[in-house]
Design a protein around this motif. Structure first.
Motif, PDB file in Angstrom:
ATOM      1  N   HIS A 444       2.617  -9.632 -39.613  1.00  0.00           N
ATOM      2  CA  HIS A 444       1.732  -8.544 -39.207  1.00  0.00           C
ATOM      3  C   HIS A 444       0.397  -9.082 -38.701  1.00  0.00           C
ATOM      4  O   HIS A 444      -0.129  -8.614 -37.676  1.00  0.00           O
ATOM      5  N   LEU A 445      -0.161 -10.059 -39.408  1.00  0.00           N
ATOM      6  CA  LEU A 445      -1.429 -10.643 -38.971  1.00  0.00           C
ATOM      7  C   LEU A 445      -1.259 -11.385 -37.647  1.00  0.00           C
ATOM      8  O   LEU A 445      -2.149 -11.362 -36.788  1.00  0.00           O
ATOM      9  N   ARG A 446      -0.132 -12.044 -37.465  1.00  0.00           N
ATOM     10  CA  ARG A 446       0.134 -12.728 -36.188  1.00  0.00           C
ATOM     11  C   ARG A 446       0.148 -11.736 -35.030  1.00  0.00           C
ATOM     12  O   ARG A 446      -0.409 -11.986 -33.955  1.00  0.00           O
ATOM     13  N   ARG A 447       0.824 -10.609 -35.268  1.00  0.00           N
ATOM     14  CA  ARG A 447       0.896  -9.598 -34.210  1.00  0.00           C
ATOM     15  C   ARG A 447      -0.479  -8.988 -33.944  1.00  0.00           C
ATOM     16  O   ARG A 447      -0.818  -8.655 -32.813  1.00  0.00           O
ATOM     17  N   GLY A 448      -1.275  -8.841 -35.011  1.00  0.00           N
ATOM     18  CA  GLY A 448      -2.560  -8.186 -34.860  1.00  0.00           C
ATOM     19  C   GLY A 448      -3.615  -9.047 -34.187  1.00  0.00           C
ATOM     20  O   GLY A 448      -4.509  -8.522 -33.518  1.00  0.00           O
ATOM     21  N   ASP A 449      -3.526 -10.370 -34.374  1.00  0.00           N
ATOM     22  CA  ASP A 449      -4.535 -11.255 -33.787  1.00  0.00           C
ATOM     23  C   ASP A 449      -3.905 -12.626 -33.583  1.00  0.00           C
ATOM     24  O   ASP A 449      -3.762 -13.410 -34.531  1.00  0.00           O
ATOM     25  N   ALA A 450      -3.523 -12.931 -32.362  1.00  0.00           N
ATOM     26  CA  ALA A 450      -2.836 -14.195 -32.054  1.00  0.00           C
ATOM     27  C   ALA A 450      -3.695 -15.405 -32.380  1.00  0.00           C
ATOM     28  O   ALA A 450      -3.178 -16.503 -32.584  1.00  0.00           O
ATOM     29  N   ARG A 451      -5.015 -15.223 -32.476  1.00  0.00           N
ATOM     30  CA  ARG A 451      -5.897 -16.354 -32.770  1.00  0.00           C
ATOM     31  C   ARG A 451      -5.702 -16.870 -34.200  1.00  0.00           C
ATOM     32  O   ARG A 451      -6.150 -17.966 -34.532  1.00  0.00           O
ATOM     33  N   LEU A 452      -5.021 -16.084 -35.048  1.00  0.00           N
ATOM     34  CA  LEU A 452      -4.795 -16.500 -36.434  1.00  0.00           C
ATOM     35  C   LEU A 452      -3.586 -17.418 -36.581  1.00  0.00           C
ATOM     36  O   LEU A 452      -3.354 -17.966 -37.667  1.00  0.00           O
ATOM     37  N   ALA A 453      -2.814 -17.603 -35.525  1.00  0.00           N
ATOM     38  CA  ALA A 453      -1.555 -18.350 -35.634  1.00  0.00           C
ATOM     39  C   ALA A 453      -1.731 -19.745 -36.219  1.00  0.00           C
ATOM     40  O   ALA A 453      -0.965 -20.145 -37.114  1.00  0.00           O
TER      41      ALA A 453
END
Length: 522
Positions: A444-453
């Protein structure tokens, strides 16, 4: 609806049987190891099949280090209050402030009379209990002038010297059911401690009303009285009735008692080790989560100070953050390392995007972020208990096989770190409210903000490493019985786990609390 805002606590209610004296001691130690806040024991001095409760509590206090202890409840007619006050204060001093005082007016009068006690009517029992509370508080009040002076109908203590004072403000909790006892609880006691099995539907609400009214008449606040509850039940795959079903059902029912009836301490009556483990590992953390979520949403008051004893003086209020500001504080890494081994290079950890200074966060947003820290705090507490358990193995108090069994019940061990799940066991019991498993939250966090990958990739790599370190602890426990210096290897393995886990949790909080608040959990 009554929620007095007290912090939640969870306890065990054990039978002090003397057929196997070591068993109840072992259960008390287990309760501490799996995370209970409190261990209590029946007190029936006329029961020849039982150990003396105060002797047992002294022995258990010497075998434990953090859990609080109490009789549930002390049989006052067979324990003179002045002597009882000194017994409580002495054990509190010896245990480092870990004793509370449950009190009852008396029951089973034929047995009490056979032991030399005086048979009292219900009204006499309440009056005698009120006098006893006066005696006990005066003995503890070493700052007052003169000796103890209670010239009562049932207790006459005139001129006895005061002291010793307990190590902390010992809470006096009354086992009360009838109006006169409930009124005494509100006016004079620090806690109400009934058993759910003796109550009818609506009795908790009626009792709270009497206690609250009596407290106000005495110039106290209703929240000065903590609400405790002895509960019993059965774990089962499907629900079959109140507190008879899966852990999820237990958690929801107890959370409702906390939010609707103000109960803040739940004490499980069971001598089954597996029940104690499940209650601590699955029910207690889920109740905390459910209650915290409702309180954060503004449907219940903020947590009040614990009401274990006289209310402490109010501390100066901390500055309140501006409305909408981000107030969740990640736990910092203290930099302490016990092991010479380094599982990973901390300098290569990526960082996520900086927060937007113009963004605002609702209480609901921040509750999700705080949840991550709360889950991590539970893991940190388990790490402390793991160190205690290793020391008990070294001292010969617990064998390595038993230690492995205890560790396997801990959330720290049950988490499937190889799946990147930082709270799977915890979250399994609150799936109707939140799903915080990494296999849901991280994508979910990946989808919400790609910069967190990059951060999420690194966290998942570290989860695999933590799994390997935990396996090292398990191997050290297995080897403990077959090598010459197994204790050194075991301590080294736990030191490495401490370095690895605490570093990882601090990093995860630093990088994820703001994204969770911003993006939600799923």
């Amino acid at each position: 609806m009554s929620d007095y805002g007290h912090p939640l606590a969870f306890g065990a209610f054990l039978t002090p049987g003397n057929a196997e004296p070591g068993r109840v001691v072992g259960l008390a130690m287990l309760a501490e190891q799996v995370g209970f806040d409190l261990v209590t024991f029946q007190d029936h001095p006329y029961q020849p099949a039982f150990l003396d409760t105060w002797t047992l509590m002294s022995f258990v206090a010497a075998r434990t280090g953090t859990v609080r202890l109490a009789a549930n409840v002390t049989n006052l007619p067979l324990r003179p209050p002045a002597v009882l006050a000194r017994s409580v204060a002495s054990l509190d001093l010896l245990s480092g402030g870990r004793v509370e005082l449950g009190l009852g007016a008396g029951a089973f009068w034929e047995a009490i009379e056979a032991m030399g006690g005086r048979r009292l009517s219900p009204g006499q029992g309440v009056r005698a209990l009120a006098e006893a509370i006066d005696v006990i508080r005066q003995v503890w009040d070493v700052d007052a002038r003169g000796g103890v002076r209670v010239d009562g109908e049932f207790h006459r203590v005139v001129g006895a010297k005061r002291g010793p004072a307990p190590a902390h403000d010992v809470g006096i909790w009354l086992g009360a059911y009838k109006p006169r006892m409930l009124a005494l609880t509100g006016s004079r006691a620090d806690g109400w401690l009934p058993s759910l099995g003796y109550l009818q539907p609506g009795d908790l609400g009626k009792g709270n009303t009497i206690i609250d009214d009596s407290a106000r008449e005495a110039g106290r606040e209703p929240a000065d009285v903590r609400r405790l509850l002895n509960v019993t039940g059965r774990f089962a795959p499907v629900g079959r009735g109140p507190l008879h079903g899966p852990a999820e059902q237990w958690a929801e029912e107890l959370a409702d008692l906390a939010l609707s009836d103000g109960v803040s301490t739940f004490i499980l009556g069971s001598d089954d080790p597996e029940d104690l483990r499940r209650f601590a590992a699955e029910v207690a953390p889920a109740v905390r989560e459910l209650v915290a979520g409702e309180r954060a949403a503004g449907t219940a008051p903020a947590a009040a100070p614990p009401a274990a004893g006289p209310a402490p003086a109010a501390a100066p209020a901390a500055p309140r953050p501006p409305a909408g500001s981000f107030a969740v504080v990640p736990t910092p890494d203290d930099g302490v390392r016990r092991s010479a081994i380094r599982v990973w290079d901390e300098t290569t950890r990526p960082t996520g995007p900086p927060p937007d200074p113009a963004r605002t966060y609702t209480p609901h947003d921040q509750a999700g972020a705080q949840h991550l820290i709360d889950v991590h705090d539970g893991l940190r507490a388990e790490l402390t208990r793991l160190y205690d358990l290793v020391e008990q193995v070294g001292a010969g108090l617990v064998d390595a096989g038993t230690a492995r069994s205890h560790i396997n019940t801990m959330t720290i061990r049950q988490n499937k770190w190889t799946l990147g799940t930082y709270c799977e066991s915890y979250c399994r019991v609150v799936t109707t409210h939140h799903t915080l498993e990494d296999r849901g939250t991280f994508p979910h966090l990946r989808r919400g903000d790609a910069r967190l990958a990059p951060v999420l990739d690194r966290l998942e790599q570290e989860h695999h490493a933590i799994h390997d370190v935990l396996e090292r602890v398990d191997r050290a426990l297995v080897a403990f019985v077959s090598v010459t210096d197994g204790m050194a290897e075991l301590r080294a393995a736990v030191d490495l786990l401490s370095d690895t886990l605490l570093s990882h949790l601090a990093y995860e909080e630093r990088e994820l609390v703001e994204p969770i608040a911003r993006l939600g959990l799923n």
